[in-house]
Design an enzyme around this catalytic site. Structure first.
Site, PDB file in Angstrom:
ATOM      1  N   GLU A  42      -5.227  -8.502   0.170  1.00  0.00           N
ATOM      2  CA  GLU A  42      -6.038  -8.238   1.354  1.00  0.00           C
ATOM      3  C   GLU A  42      -7.466  -8.033   0.875  1.00  0.00           C
ATOM      4  OE1 GLU A  42      -4.889  -4.946   3.799  1.00  0.00           O
ATOM      5  OE2 GLU A  42      -2.759  -5.482   3.800  1.00  0.00           O
TER       6      GLU A  42
ATOM      7  N   GLU B  37       0.829  -1.221   0.000  1.00  0.00           N
ATOM      8  CA  GLU B  37       0.000   0.000   0.000  1.00  0.00           C
ATOM      9  C   GLU B  37       0.858   1.263   0.000  1.00  0.00           C
ATOM     10  OE1 GLU B  37      -2.863  -0.293   3.166  1.00  0.00           O
ATOM     11  OE2 GLU B  37      -4.013  -1.843   2.117  1.00  0.00           O
TER      12      GLU B  37
END
Length: 234
Positions: free
Chosen positions: A183, A63
């Site tokens: 995720e 991320e």
């Protein structure tokens, strides 16, 4: 821990996770120092695990965003630099790493079309048959956090799943490039938050799993304790 999981026939994915926010984010303003630390980190990980089986994968970063960036063009350039440097370091370490599956995320591990397009360009430039794309997915935002009246997994929330997975399929899977949703969940995923009603959450998970399989996407559930109790092992 990695060896235990591999011995139990799990696939294992190693990444450098919160490093992304703790120091890699400073890449625009501390470029050389950050790249030296990043390179040293991956050189050591690659050396330590170079002879592990193919069921161990590496992912470049998590991320990622950049503090002090001049904008989209620099973000895209820096993300490419991280992914390409990671690939070069791992491949050069030899052993099983020469052909190990390496997982490359989009900027911010976002599934938006612009980020996906940039990652497609990265795959084209690197021209490596053993690369995997990854994004994260926490649902249609108003539903995932129960705002703006989106309290149920309705047609709009379902369409967001469909559209996102279609984009990933067309960009990668249809071209023979694997995709891992590294995720997934809803933004009420932390234990005790109760953001999303349990029944609506289950509807989301059911459709998510169905459509991911339909589009050939591999999925990894993010669980901070809501789904599996690590104390009671239930």
């Amino acid at each position: 821990m990695v060896d235990w999981a591999l011995a139990d026939h799990f696939y294992v994915l190693i990444n450098i996770h919160h490093d992304s926010w703790q120091w890699i984010t400073n890449l625009p303003t501390q470029h050389d120092a950050v790249m030296a630390q990043y390179s040293a980190t991956w050189s050591q990980i690659a050396a330590a695990f170079r002879d592990e089986p193919r069921s161990l994968l590496f992912e470049s970063v998590n991320e990622q965003s950049f503090t002090g960036s001049s904008g989209d063009a620099q973000n895209t350039s820096l993300m490419y630099e991280l992914n390409s440097t990671f690939r070069t370091l791992v491949r050069q370490s030899g052993g099983a790493n020469a052909t190990r599956l390496l997982v490359l995320p989009t900027l911010g591990t976002s599934p938006d079309q612009t980020s996906v397009n940039h990652l497609v360009d990265t795959f084209t430039q690197l021209n490596d048959p053993n690369l995997v794309a990854t994004i994260h997915y926490y649902g249609f935002w108003p539903f995932g956090v129960n705002i703006a009246g989106y309290t149920t997994f309705d047609a709009t929330s379902q369409q967001d799943v469909t559209d996102t997975f279609d984009r990933l399929y067309n960009a990668f899977v249809a071209k023979g490039i694997p995709v891992i949703i590294g995720e997934y969940g809803l933004l009420g995923f932390d234990a005790g938050t109760n953001t999303v009603e349990q029944g609506e959450k289950l509807k989301f998970f059911e459709y998510f799993g169905y459509y991911a399989r339909y589009r050939g996407l591999t999925t990894m559930l993010w669980d901070n304790g809501q789904h599996f109790n690590r104390t009671t092992l239930q």
